[in-house]
Design a protein around this motif. Structure first.
Motif, PDB file in Angstrom:
ATOM      1  N   SER A  75       0.826  -1.211   0.000  1.00 35.25           N
ATOM      2  CA  SER A  75       0.000   0.000   0.000  1.00 35.25           C
ATOM      3  C   SER A  75       0.858   1.258   0.000  1.00 35.25           C
ATOM      4  CB  SER A  75      -0.916  -0.010   1.227  1.00 35.25           C
ATOM      5  OG  SER A  75      -0.170   0.088   2.434  1.00 35.25           O
ATOM      6  N   VAL A  76       1.978   1.232   0.730  1.00 34.96           N
ATOM      7  CA  VAL A  76       2.855   2.413   0.780  1.00 34.96           C
ATOM      8  C   VAL A  76       3.446   2.706  -0.589  1.00 34.96           C
ATOM      9  CG1 VAL A  76       5.020   3.290   1.720  1.00 34.96           C
ATOM     10  CG2 VAL A  76       3.385   2.159   3.228  1.00 34.96           C
ATOM     11  N   PHE A  77       3.975   1.690  -1.259  1.00 38.78           N
ATOM     12  CA  PHE A  77       4.606   1.915  -2.562  1.00 38.78           C
ATOM     13  C   PHE A  77       3.579   2.307  -3.619  1.00 38.78           C
ATOM     14  CE2 PHE A  77       8.245  -0.656  -0.924  1.00 38.78           C
ATOM     15  CZ  PHE A  77       9.241   0.258  -1.216  1.00 38.78           C
ATOM     16  N   ILE A  78       2.404   1.681  -3.600  1.00 36.62           N
ATOM     17  CA  ILE A  78       1.388   2.010  -4.601  1.00 36.62           C
ATOM     18  C   ILE A  78       0.893   3.439  -4.426  1.00 36.62           C
ATOM     19  CG2 ILE A  78      -0.976   1.489  -5.343  1.00 36.62           C
ATOM     20  CD1 ILE A  78      -0.339  -1.448  -4.966  1.00 36.62           C
TER      21      ILE A  78
ATOM     22  N   SER B 226      -2.534  -6.204  18.138  1.00 30.58           N
ATOM     23  CA  SER B 226      -3.035  -4.872  17.806  1.00 30.58           C
ATOM     24  C   SER B 226      -2.161  -4.202  16.750  1.00 30.58           C
ATOM     25  CB  SER B 226      -3.090  -4.005  19.070  1.00 30.58           C
ATOM     26  OG  SER B 226      -1.796  -3.909  19.663  1.00 30.58           O
ATOM     27  N   VAL B 227      -0.870  -4.518  16.723  1.00 29.22           N
ATOM     28  CA  VAL B 227       0.016  -3.954  15.698  1.00 29.22           C
ATOM     29  C   VAL B 227      -0.389  -4.461  14.316  1.00 29.22           C
ATOM     30  CG1 VAL B 227       2.400  -3.846  14.882  1.00 29.22           C
ATOM     31  CG2 VAL B 227       1.904  -3.715  17.332  1.00 29.22           C
ATOM     32  N   ASN B 228      -0.693  -5.757  14.223  1.00 33.77           N
ATOM     33  CA  ASN B 228      -1.144  -6.304  12.944  1.00 33.77           C
ATOM     34  C   ASN B 228      -2.450  -5.661  12.497  1.00 33.77           C
ATOM     35  OD1 ASN B 228       0.998  -8.133  12.610  1.00 33.77           O
ATOM     36  ND2 ASN B 228       0.023  -9.621  13.955  1.00 33.77           N
ATOM     37  N   HIS B 229      -3.383  -5.484  13.430  1.00 37.09           N
ATOM     38  CA  HIS B 229      -4.649  -4.846  13.091  1.00 37.09           C
ATOM     39  C   HIS B 229      -4.428  -3.416  12.631  1.00 37.09           C
ATOM     40  CE1 HIS B 229      -7.399  -8.019  14.200  1.00 37.09           C
ATOM     41  NE2 HIS B 229      -6.806  -8.159  15.383  1.00 37.09           N
ATOM     42  N   ALA B 230      -3.586  -2.666  13.352  1.00 36.88           N
ATOM     43  CA  ALA B 230      -3.336  -1.268  12.985  1.00 36.88           C
ATOM     44  C   ALA B 230      -2.681  -1.171  11.609  1.00 36.88           C
ATOM     45  CB  ALA B 230      -2.451  -0.610  14.047  1.00 36.88           C
ATOM     46  N   ALA B 231      -1.749  -2.062  11.335  1.00 40.40           N
ATOM     47  CA  ALA B 231      -1.084  -2.050  10.026  1.00 40.40           C
ATOM     48  C   ALA B 231      -2.085  -2.306   8.905  1.00 40.40           C
ATOM     49  CB  ALA B 231       0.029  -3.095   9.995  1.00 40.40           C
ATOM     50  N   HIS B 232      -3.023  -3.227   9.136  1.00 41.16           N
ATOM     51  CA  HIS B 232      -4.023  -3.516   8.103  1.00 41.16           C
ATOM     52  C   HIS B 232      -5.023  -2.375   7.963  1.00 41.16           C
ATOM     53  CE1 HIS B 232      -2.389  -7.607   8.252  1.00 41.16           C
ATOM     54  NE2 HIS B 232      -3.046  -7.839   7.138  1.00 41.16           N
ATOM     55  N   TYR B 233      -5.411  -1.748   9.070  1.00 44.62           N
ATOM     56  CA  TYR B 233      -6.289  -0.578   8.981  1.00 44.62           C
ATOM     57  C   TYR B 233      -5.631   0.516   8.133  1.00 44.62           C
ATOM     58  CZ  TYR B 233      -9.259  -2.440  12.712  1.00 44.62           C
ATOM     59  OH  TYR B 233     -10.113  -3.216  13.451  1.00 44.62           O
ATOM     60  N   PHE B 234      -4.389   0.812   8.466  1.00 45.94           N
ATOM     61  CA  PHE B 234      -3.672   1.870   7.758  1.00 45.94           C
ATOM     62  C   PHE B 234      -3.485   1.506   6.281  1.00 45.94           C
ATOM     63  CE2 PHE B 234       0.296   4.214   6.697  1.00 45.94           C
ATOM     64  CZ  PHE B 234      -0.180   5.489   6.918  1.00 45.94           C
ATOM     65  N   SER B 235      -3.176   0.247   5.996  1.00 42.55           N
ATOM     66  CA  SER B 235      -3.027  -0.195   4.607  1.00 42.55           C
ATOM     67  C   SER B 235      -4.331  -0.031   3.849  1.00 42.55           C
ATOM     68  CB  SER B 235      -2.577  -1.654   4.566  1.00 42.55           C
ATOM     69  OG  SER B 235      -1.341  -1.829   5.229  1.00 42.55           O
ATOM     70  N   GLY B 236      -5.447  -0.368   4.499  1.00 40.57           N
ATOM     71  CA  GLY B 236      -6.739  -0.195   3.842  1.00 40.57           C
ATOM     72  C   GLY B 236      -6.996   1.248   3.461  1.00 40.57           C
ATOM     73  N   VAL B 237      -6.643   2.185   4.346  1.00 39.79           N
ATOM     74  CA  VAL B 237      -6.820   3.608   4.036  1.00 39.79           C
ATOM     75  C   VAL B 237      -5.952   4.019   2.848  1.00 39.79           C
ATOM     76  CG1 VAL B 237      -6.517   5.953   4.914  1.00 39.79           C
ATOM     77  CG2 VAL B 237      -7.482   4.181   6.386  1.00 39.79           C
TER      78      VAL B 237
ATOM     79  N   TYR C  36      -4.822   2.099   0.414  1.00 42.43           N
ATOM     80  CA  TYR C  36      -5.382   1.521  -0.807  1.00 42.43           C
ATOM     81  C   TYR C  36      -6.612   2.295  -1.269  1.00 42.43           C
ATOM     82  CZ  TYR C  36      -2.392  -2.631  -0.612  1.00 42.43           C
ATOM     83  OH  TYR C  36      -1.311  -3.484  -0.624  1.00 42.43           O
ATOM     84  N   VAL C  37      -7.450   2.740  -0.328  1.00 46.44           N
ATOM     85  CA  VAL C  37      -8.632   3.521  -0.686  1.00 46.44           C
ATOM     86  C   VAL C  37      -8.220   4.839  -1.331  1.00 46.44           C
ATOM     87  CG1 VAL C  37     -10.558   4.831   0.277  1.00 46.44           C
ATOM     88  CG2 VAL C  37     -10.202   2.459   0.954  1.00 46.44           C
ATOM     89  N   LEU C  38      -7.235   5.527  -0.769  1.00 45.77           N
ATOM     90  CA  LEU C  38      -6.777   6.790  -1.350  1.00 45.77           C
ATOM     91  C   LEU C  38      -6.239   6.573  -2.773  1.00 45.77           C
ATOM     92  CD1 LEU C  38      -4.973   8.388   1.728  1.00 45.77           C
ATOM     93  CD2 LEU C  38      -7.167   9.068   0.731  1.00 45.77           C
ATOM     94  N   ALA C  39      -5.489   5.497  -2.965  1.00 50.73           N
ATOM     95  CA  ALA C  39      -4.991   5.202  -4.314  1.00 50.73           C
ATOM     96  C   ALA C  39      -6.143   4.896  -5.263  1.00 50.73           C
ATOM     97  CB  ALA C  39      -4.015   4.021  -4.257  1.00 50.73           C
ATOM     98  N   ALA C  40      -7.161   4.168  -4.773  1.00 50.98           N
ATOM     99  CA  ALA C  40      -8.315   3.858  -5.611  1.00 50.98           C
ATOM    100  C   ALA C  40      -9.072   5.128  -5.999  1.00 50.98           C
ATOM    101  CB  ALA C  40      -9.249   2.892  -4.874  1.00 50.98           C
ATOM    102  N   ILE C  41      -9.230   6.061  -5.055  1.00 49.26           N
ATOM    103  CA  ILE C  41      -9.905   7.322  -5.357  1.00 49.26           C
ATOM    104  C   ILE C  41      -9.137   8.102  -6.415  1.00 49.26           C
ATOM    105  CG2 ILE C  41     -10.568   9.562  -4.389  1.00 49.26           C
ATOM    106  CD1 ILE C  41     -11.164   8.125  -1.769  1.00 49.26           C
ATOM    107  N   ALA C  42      -7.805   8.106  -6.312  1.00 53.36           N
ATOM    108  CA  ALA C  42      -6.988   8.809  -7.306  1.00 53.36           C
ATOM    109  C   ALA C  42      -7.159   8.190  -8.695  1.00 53.36           C
ATOM    110  CB  ALA C  42      -5.518   8.779  -6.884  1.00 53.36           C
TER     111      ALA C  42
END
Length: 333
Positions: free
Chosen positions: A99-102, A159-170, A172-178
């Motif tokens: 998600s970071v690189f995309i 909780s670290v795994n959950h937070a990483a996936h939450y942040f990744s989802g955001v 990916y959503v921003l990239a999809a909107i773009a």
């Protein structure tokens, strides 16, 4: 349809399936192995495009799929029983770094194309997209936990795994909107397909928070991830067919142009040859001293121009040769 599928499908399942675990390492290996190899293949294709276009965003997109493919393969080959921590860590790194690189690639592309800033339509698209994302996430948060009331797996996620996936989802959503905004501006269907696939990947990252190891929710987001890579393969296949069609039409167009060019060259060569013969005929005819020699020059020029095996111009014929000349002319005709 894909966003509503987890709620619609799993609400119809019997309660016995909701609390069961499905420990199938071989199936998981096949799914994640396919996803990893597909990601590496996509990275290779993007890198080949980068070598031709030298676009900085392309190298970031390629690095995103390269990282996802590498960590997906590590995740697939890690023993989930003996190395559970590494097993989950590899998947988390794949989702997060991808998600970071995309999104970084999207940001570089936007910076190259939007040096004049953002229009009100851009900001409206982002605001509406994020609002819809929050609404869907809220619906998931209140609906899906009731579908999986009992976590039968003994291994949950930190909780670290959950937070990483939450942040990744955001991300990916921003990239999809773009990508969706790019589709609205350029009307390129590939941008819309990329936006849809990124939304699916964001959905897979978000559904991770509702799952435990080997339960039904675990397989649910794996299925969404598998759909992402299947969709990517279909896009590559469609792009390959479109490229073949473009190459074929270009080949036919080039063949038609070459035929017209060949006919034009032949006409020019014939015209130049005729001019050359005429000029030489005029020059030689001007140097002759009597009419018979001039007729010989004209006869020679006609022979060169028409390609006849023999020709002769005759000014007058003796009386005793008239009959023989008529018979010869009849035979030649």
């Amino acid at each position: 349809m894909l966003l509503a599928a987890p709620i619609v499908v799993f609400s119809q399942l019997p309660p016995a399936y909701e609390s069961r675990v499905f420990v199938q390492p071989q199936s998981h290996l096949l799914m994640e192995g396919f996803c990893g190899l597909t990601a590496l293949a996509i990275a290779g294709m993007i890198l080949s495009v980068y070598l031709k276009r030298r676009d900085a965003s392309m190298i970031l997109f390629a690095l995103g799929f390269l990282v996802m493919g590498t960590f997906d393969l590590l995740h697939a080959w890690t023993d989930p029983h003996d190395h559970q921590t590494g097993f989950v860590l590899y998947h988390t790194l794949s989702t997060f770094l991808g998600s970071v690189f995309i999104l970084a690639g999207v940001a570089v592309r936007i910076a190259a194309e939007r040096n004049h800033g953002f229009s009100p339509a851009d900001l409206t698209t982002v605001a509406v997209g994020l609002t819809l994302t929050v609404l869907v996430a809220t619906v998931y948060r209140y609906s899906i936990p009731s579908l999986f009331p009992g976590a039968a797996s003994a291994f949950g996620f930190s909780s670290v795994n959950h937070a990483a996936h939450y942040f990744s989802g955001v991300l990916y959503v921003l990239a999809a909107i773009a990508f969706y905004r790019h589709f609205r501006q350029r009307h390129q269907i590939l941008s819309l397909l990329a936006a849809s696939l990124l939304l699916m990947f964001a959905q897979s990252a978000y559904l991770f928070s509702f799952s435990s190891l080997w339960d039904l929710a675990w397989w649910m987001w794996h299925g969404v991830k598998l759909m992402f890579y299947l969709g990517a393969m279909l896009i590559v296949f469609a792009g390959f067919l479109l490229a073949l069609r473009t190459i074929e039409s270009s080949r036919h167009s080039l063949a038609r142009v070459n035929r017209r060019l060949e006919r034009s060259q032949q006409a020019v060569q014939s015209f130049n040859r005729e001019l050359e013969i005429r000029n030489r005929m005029v020059q030689e005819g001007m140097l002759t001293l009597n009419l018979d020699n001039t007729l010989d020059v004209v006869s020679k020029a006609l022979h060169e121009l028409l390609g006849l095996t023999s020709c002769e111009l005759i000014l007058n014929i003796p009386q005793d040769e008239v009959d023989e000349f008529d018979r010869r002319a009849l035979r030649l005709s």
